[in-house]
Design an enzyme around this catalytic site. Structure first.
Site, PDB file in Angstrom:
ATOM      1  CD  GLU A   7      -3.205   0.624   2.116  1.00  0.00           C
ATOM      2  OE1 GLU A   7      -3.643   1.593   2.748  1.00  0.00           O
ATOM      3  OE2 GLU A   7      -3.587  -0.542   2.320  1.00  0.00           O
ATOM      4  CG  ASP A 103      -3.270  -1.169   6.464  1.00  0.00           C
ATOM      5  OD1 ASP A 103      -2.643  -1.900   7.247  1.00  0.00           O
ATOM      6  OD2 ASP A 103      -3.736  -0.063   6.792  1.00  0.00           O
ATOM      7  CE1 TYR A 305      -3.457  -2.420   9.832  1.00  0.00           C
ATOM      8  CE2 TYR A 305      -5.241  -3.126  11.275  1.00  0.00           C
ATOM      9  CZ  TYR A 305      -4.812  -2.534  10.105  1.00  0.00           C
ATOM     10  OH  TYR A 305      -5.729  -2.050   9.214  1.00  0.00           O
TER      11      TYR A 305
END
Length: 679
Positions: A7, A103, A305
């Site tokens: 990404e 992601d 994350y």
């Protein structure tokens, strides 16, 4: 050749280094049988109305509702995006396989799927799904690649969300702008944005109409301890004085002494919202700033994350926790080792494994935000503050419960009962990790309430030893107080309200259960709040969020509850979560929204009232109503050149067409910028 698509360029470089794609090419890296390329976030978007038919280009009530038979996507019209997409398309059409390294969330899935669709990719696709960007996590992820079909429901949820936002945003914005905007400004309506604004406006109105009312509290001081009457407040001074007279010069008698021991568990680990809340309360960071900071720590490999809504870890994380603790032990900031002694106290025995921390059943795609175990280096001051909160919350989770003793003493003077509570912490437990810092949740204050004491209820207060039956002299008091209005929303309290669809919930477990009906996703709420600022619907006064006249008027104009109800929006959000987890139908969700949009259009078109925004409110906006392709703005007189930052929204870039310059965000379904200058 296997094509990996990430990404961001920085993420692509990390992946390429791990898998051996070390040769730099234009727009990608190559080596060891891999080609690693990247997007810049969204390269594609849903088509805009005029992409389906020229009849939908001009804003007209007669064309509403705008509902395409089939939704399509298109490439965003920026030169840099076109160049990178050409590289991606060439690689994908020649690929033997593709690895989606986007992601690991709903938005990341949507971004990469759209690119692959637009590029015409036909080969098999695998999915890389990781919760941190450490080298170890990337290697493990490549060893456990999954078929993309396993994430089909995640994609369908993201697609349904995008189409739903398009349907409501495009139709409601045009509808209200044309019907009530008086050709002065765009009245922006959004599926999450408008209910969020409604919460702020409604709170603002409660504050504005609030009338303070006096009340009197009867108390007495016995043995240097203040007892408060259990009968509550008196609404008139006469009542209070009468009660005061009945206890004056009468002895105080202790009637009951209760002592209990209690424990307090460590705070739950951080999800994104709770971290944003704490950063706003402690440091005044905005939700968007907090998201950017924790995202930066993730990309630098120091935390996991961040865009998560769970506060639990899966059981397979437990064996890795000692390694993470070792990394915190070695962490150094400005020559200090802030966590070494705290970690050292946990050494020599297995780490505690609590069900309040480790529960695989409460973890779906990602676990709570924790450190990765890599000692951070080169952090900014703000990043260090964020890391410190995450690190201490993680360490505290393995400490024993805090132990305390509570004492409740009841007393009487004649027929009037009095009460006092005391609390003594007997074992700090996990609280030593915070070294005296306040760890309690700040509670929201509702209309008409009052605060009896300063501070929070768990504040430590030691009482003298009292015995049942003892009595003596006391000093009664009658204190006049005033009811206080509800507090303005701060970003912290607004995030909590969005999480629970406008309902204030202090209990952690209950709040967690209500997350499925919250409005917006954790990762999108910061952007929603920023959008309200940019559109001049709200403003900051210190930490408080205050509705502007424009924001208040917009909500007042909207009579259709579907558009501004947090509860109804929360129901939509629940249906999207059901789709993500395989328990809902995307077709039913979208068809339901189509019906609701048509219903709203019919209701507004049938409105014969004279509702409209006033001139004063209209002049606060910087964007005027688009008229065909002749949209202009108040900043159109500036010198314009290709590639410069848009002078209107400050977010897009100026691109050049055949007859005009315009903002690259012209067709953004969430936040369109209508800047255009002909030449």
């Amino acid at each position: 050749m296997i094509v990996c698509i990430a990404e961001k360029p920085s993420v692509a470089r990390d992946i390429a280094r791990i898998i051996g794609a070390t040769s730099q090419r234009k727009g990608y890296m190559e080596g060891n049988g891999y080609q690693v390329t990247w997007t810049f976030g969204h390269l594609c978007e849903l088509k805009m109305p005029d992409d389906y038919t020229p009849m939908w280009k001009a804003w007209s009530l007669a064309s509403l509702p705008i509902i395409p038979q089939r939704f399509g996507i298109k490439l965003i019209g920026q030169d840099s995006i076109k160049q990178q997409f050409a590289v991606i398309q060439q690689l994908m059409q020649a690929a033997d396989g593709i690895i989606n390294c986007g992601d690991a969330g709903q938005e990341g899935e949507l971004i990469q799927r759209w690119v692959m669709q637009k590029a015409g990719a036909k080969c098999p696709v695998k999915r890389l799904w990781i919760s941190s960007m450490t080298d170890e996590a990337i290697r493990e992820g490549f060893e456990k690649l999954k078929d993309q079909k396993e994430y089909q429901q995640l994609y369908m949820a993201g697609l349904s969300r995008a189409i739903g936002d398009w349907l409501l945003g495009i139709n409601a914005t045009r509808l209200y702008t044309l019907k009530y905007g008086q050709n002065r400004q765009v009245l922006s309506i959004g599926r999450v944005q408008t209910p969020t604004l409604a919460m702020i406006v409604n709170r603002q109105k409660e504050i504005d109409k609030f009338k303070p009312e006096p009340y009197w509290v009867l108390a007495t001081v016995y043995r240097d301890t203040q007892f408060t009457a259990t009968s509550g407040k008196f609404t008139s001074k006469e009542e209070g004085e009468k009660a005061f007279e009945t206890i004056s010069e009468k002895p105080f008698v202790v009637t009951d002494v209760q002592k209990k021991n209690g424990t307090e568990s460590p705070r739950a680990l951080y999800d994104l919202t709770s971290l944003q809340v704490d950063l706003n309360r402690k440091y005044g960071f905005s939700a968007e700033m907090s998201l950017n900071l924790i995202q930066s720590l993730y990309e630098k490999k120091f935390t996991t994350y961040p865009r998560v809504d769970t506060q639990y870890l899966s059981d397979d994380i437990y064996p890795k926790c000692p390694q993470t603790m070792n990394g915190l032990f070695q962490t150094t900031f400005a020559g200090r080792c802030p966590y070494a002694e705290l970690v050292k106290k946990l050494g020599g025995k297995p780490l505690k494994k609590s069900k309040k921390v480790f529960d695989t059943s409460k973890v779906t795609d990602h676990h709570a935000i924790i450190p990765t175990g890599i000692p951070p280096q080169g952090l900014t001051d703000a990043e260090q503050k964020v890391f410190d909160l995450v690190a201490r919350r993680f360490i505290a989770a393995f400490y024993p419960d805090c132990k305390f003793a509570t004492t409740t003493v009841l007393g009487k003077v004649e027929d009037t009962e009095f009460k006092v509570n005391g609390k003594l912490i007997t074992d700090q437990g996990w609280r030593v990790v915070y070294d005296g810092q306040n760890t309690d949740n700040t509670q929201e204050q509702t209309a008409g309430t009052h605060v009896e004491t300063k501070g929070n209820q768990s504040e430590e207060r030691t009482l003298p030893d009292f015995a049942v039956g003892e009595s003596g002299e006391h000093t009664p008091t009658l204190t006049e107080k005033t009811t206080t209005p509800p507090k303005h929303y701060t970003e912290a309290s607004l995030l909590r309200a969005m999480e629970t669809a406008g309902k204030f919930v202090d209990n952690d477990e209950l709040r967690s259960a209500m997350k499925e009906n919250g409005i917006g996703r954790p990762s999108s709420r910061a952007g929603i709040i920023e959008t309200l600022f940019k559109r001049n619907y709200i403003k900051r006064e210190k930490k408080n969020l205050v509705a502007t006249p424009t924001g208040i008027e917009l909500i007042d104009i909207i009579h259709e509850e579907l558009l501004k109800s947090p509860e109804l929006t929360g129901i939509w959000e629940k249906r999207l979560r059901d789709i993500e987890h395989g328990g809902g139908s995307p077709e039913d969700f979208i068809n339901g929204l189509k019906e609701q949009v048509a219903q709203i259009v019919n209701q507004v078109l049938a409105d014969n009232t004279n509702r409209h925004v006033t001139t004063d409110a209209a002049t606060t906006a910087t964007t005027k109503l688009p008229k065909g392709d002749k949209t202009t703005s108040k900043v159109a007189t500036k010198r314009i050149r290709t590639g410069m930052k848009c002078p209107l929204c400050g977010k897009g870039k100026i691109i050049k067409g055949k007859t005009a310059y315009g903002c690259s965000r012209w067709n953004d379904p969430q936040e369109p910028c209508r800047f255009r200058k002909t030449f």
